[in-house]
Design an enzyme around this catalytic site. Structure first.
Site, PDB file in Angstrom:
ATOM      1  N   GLU A  42       0.781  -1.165   0.098  1.00 29.44           N
ATOM      2  CA  GLU A  42      -0.042   0.004   0.211  1.00 29.44           C
ATOM      3  C   GLU A  42       0.868   1.127   0.027  1.00 29.44           C
ATOM      4  O   GLU A  42       1.775   1.246   0.561  1.00 29.44           O
ATOM      5  CB  GLU A  42      -0.611   0.097   1.277  1.00 29.44           C
ATOM      6  N   ASP A  43       0.547   2.492  -0.486  1.00 31.62           N
ATOM      7  CA  ASP A  43       1.210   3.680  -0.655  1.00 31.62           C
ATOM      8  C   ASP A  43       0.978   4.388   0.783  1.00 31.62           C
ATOM      9  O   ASP A  43       2.051   4.516   1.478  1.00 31.62           O
ATOM     10  CB  ASP A  43       0.686   4.562  -1.517  1.00 31.62           C
ATOM     11  N   ASP A  65      -4.153   5.447   6.153  1.00 27.69           N
ATOM     12  CA  ASP A  65      -4.614   6.703   6.831  1.00 27.69           C
ATOM     13  C   ASP A  65      -5.663   6.380   7.806  1.00 27.69           C
ATOM     14  O   ASP A  65      -5.402   6.149   8.839  1.00 27.69           O
ATOM     15  CB  ASP A  65      -4.961   7.588   5.490  1.00 27.69           C
ATOM     16  N   PHE A  93      -0.746  16.350   4.312  1.00 24.76           N
ATOM     17  CA  PHE A  93      -1.356  15.648   3.214  1.00 24.76           C
ATOM     18  C   PHE A  93      -0.014  15.578   2.184  1.00 24.76           C
ATOM     19  O   PHE A  93       0.765  16.495   1.631  1.00 24.76           O
ATOM     20  CB  PHE A  93      -2.189  16.707   2.255  1.00 24.76           C
TER      21      PHE A  93
HETATM   22  P1  IMP Z   1      -7.387   4.612   4.073  1.00 24.35           P
HETATM   23  O1  IMP Z   1      -8.239   4.012   3.393  1.00 24.35           O
HETATM   24  O2  IMP Z   1      -8.211   5.984   4.657  1.00 24.35           O
HETATM   25  O3  IMP Z   1      -6.456   4.287   5.060  1.00 24.35           O
HETATM   26  O4  IMP Z   1      -6.627   5.448   3.061  1.00 24.35           O
HETATM   27  C1  IMP Z   1      -5.887   5.065   2.037  1.00 24.35           C
HETATM   28  C2  IMP Z   1      -5.809   5.664   0.739  1.00 24.35           C
HETATM   29  O5  IMP Z   1      -6.145   7.193   0.811  1.00 24.35           O
HETATM   30  C3  IMP Z   1      -4.463   5.572   0.206  1.00 24.35           C
HETATM   31  O6  IMP Z   1      -4.168   4.457  -0.535  1.00 24.35           O
HETATM   32  C4  IMP Z   1      -4.469   6.914  -0.768  1.00 24.35           C
HETATM   33  O7  IMP Z   1      -4.877   6.692  -1.888  1.00 24.35           O
HETATM   34  C5  IMP Z   1      -5.208   7.869   0.048  1.00 24.35           C
HETATM   35  N1  IMP Z   1      -4.432   8.870   0.816  1.00 24.35           N
HETATM   36  C6  IMP Z   1      -4.541   8.908   2.342  1.00 24.35           C
HETATM   37  N2  IMP Z   1      -3.676   9.763   2.668  1.00 24.35           N
HETATM   38  C7  IMP Z   1      -3.129  10.520   1.753  1.00 24.35           C
HETATM   39  C8  IMP Z   1      -2.304  11.625   1.428  1.00 24.35           C
HETATM   40  O8  IMP Z   1      -1.865  12.101   2.362  1.00 24.35           O
HETATM   41  N3  IMP Z   1      -2.030  11.762   0.434  1.00 24.35           N
HETATM   42  C9  IMP Z   1      -2.377  11.197  -0.804  1.00 24.35           C
HETATM   43  N4  IMP Z   1      -3.320  10.324  -0.619  1.00 24.35           N
HETATM   44  C10 IMP Z   1      -3.591   9.905   0.623  1.00 24.35           C
END
Ligand code: IMP
Ligand code: MG
Length: 191
Positions: A111-112, A115, A165
């Site tokens: 995963e990138d 969050d 961000f």
């Molecule tokens: P989660 O499901 O809330 O954990 O979010 C995961 C996805 O949200 C990541 O795979 C990203 O595509 C996007 N994301 C969350 N934070 C950031 C950020 O700081 N910059 C860019 N994309 C983000």
């Protein structure tokens, strides 16, 4: 090349502050590769699954730092939870979820960023339900623990960051800036 250089310079000056340089990222990924290698070296037919689009760059660098006895199989899915801006929609969408039969295999999700944790949690549960993996681990380039809504712990984390961000090295703001070789912070809202 002139265009690219100008673009990078303009982005840096106007709205993106470098947080981790390309060299720092590569150094950290070499360390992560060694960690993954220690766990995966002797496993039968490991599968690495990248979550598009953000993890494509990280996956490409990470797998080239993993040394296993057996070859890696590499797959991709596309999941999204962001509506296009800086806030998660709260729902996980699955634009592309095609996988071959990877039943009972050793799986590494790449995963990138973690969050809220919703995407990682969804995908782990999905893989467990569908494929009953022999083992299931998670590698994230970035972790933002202060934003967690559902509890998820990554087995390998590149960098733990504060709540800002992030863009670059695969991460986008409204589909822009993924191609930056470094990780930056968006310093204003205008993309
Ligand atoms: P989660 O499901 O809330 O954990 O979010 C995961 C996805 O949200 C990541 O795979 C990203 O595509 C996007 N994301 C969350 N934070 C950031 C950020 O700081 N910059 C860019 N994309 C983000
Ligand atoms: Mg995104």
């Amino acid at each position: 090349m002139a265009y690219r250089a100008a673009l990078l310079k303009e982005k840096i000056l106007s709205r993106i502050k470098e947080v981790f340089s390309a060299a720092q990222i590569q150094k950290r990924i070499a360390e992560m590769g060694a960690q993954v290698t220690a766990d995966f070296r002797d496993l039968e037919s490991p599968v690495v699954i990248g979550v598009m689009k953000g993890a494509v760059f990280f996956l490409a660098d990470l797998v080239r730092n993993i040394e296993c006895r057996n070859p890696l199989q590499i797959e991709f899915v596309r999941l999204s939870s962001y509506g296009g801006g800086k806030e998660s929609s709260g729902e996980v969408h699955t634009p592309y979820l095609e996988l071959p039969n990877i039943r009972h295999r050793h799986i590494l999700i790449v995963e990138d960023i973690i969050d809220s944790g919703r995407t990682a949690r969804f995908f782990k549960e999905y893989l467990k339900d569908q494929f009953d993996p022999a083992s299931l681990r998670l590698a994230a380039f970035l972790d933002k623990p202060s934003r967690r809504v559902v509890p998820v712990v990554a087995d390998y984390v590149g960098f733990t960051i504060e709540d800002f961000f992030a863009v670059g090295y695969g991460l986008d703001y409204a589909e822009k800036y993924r191609e930056l070789p470094y990780l930056g912070e968006m310093v204003d809202g205008e993309g």
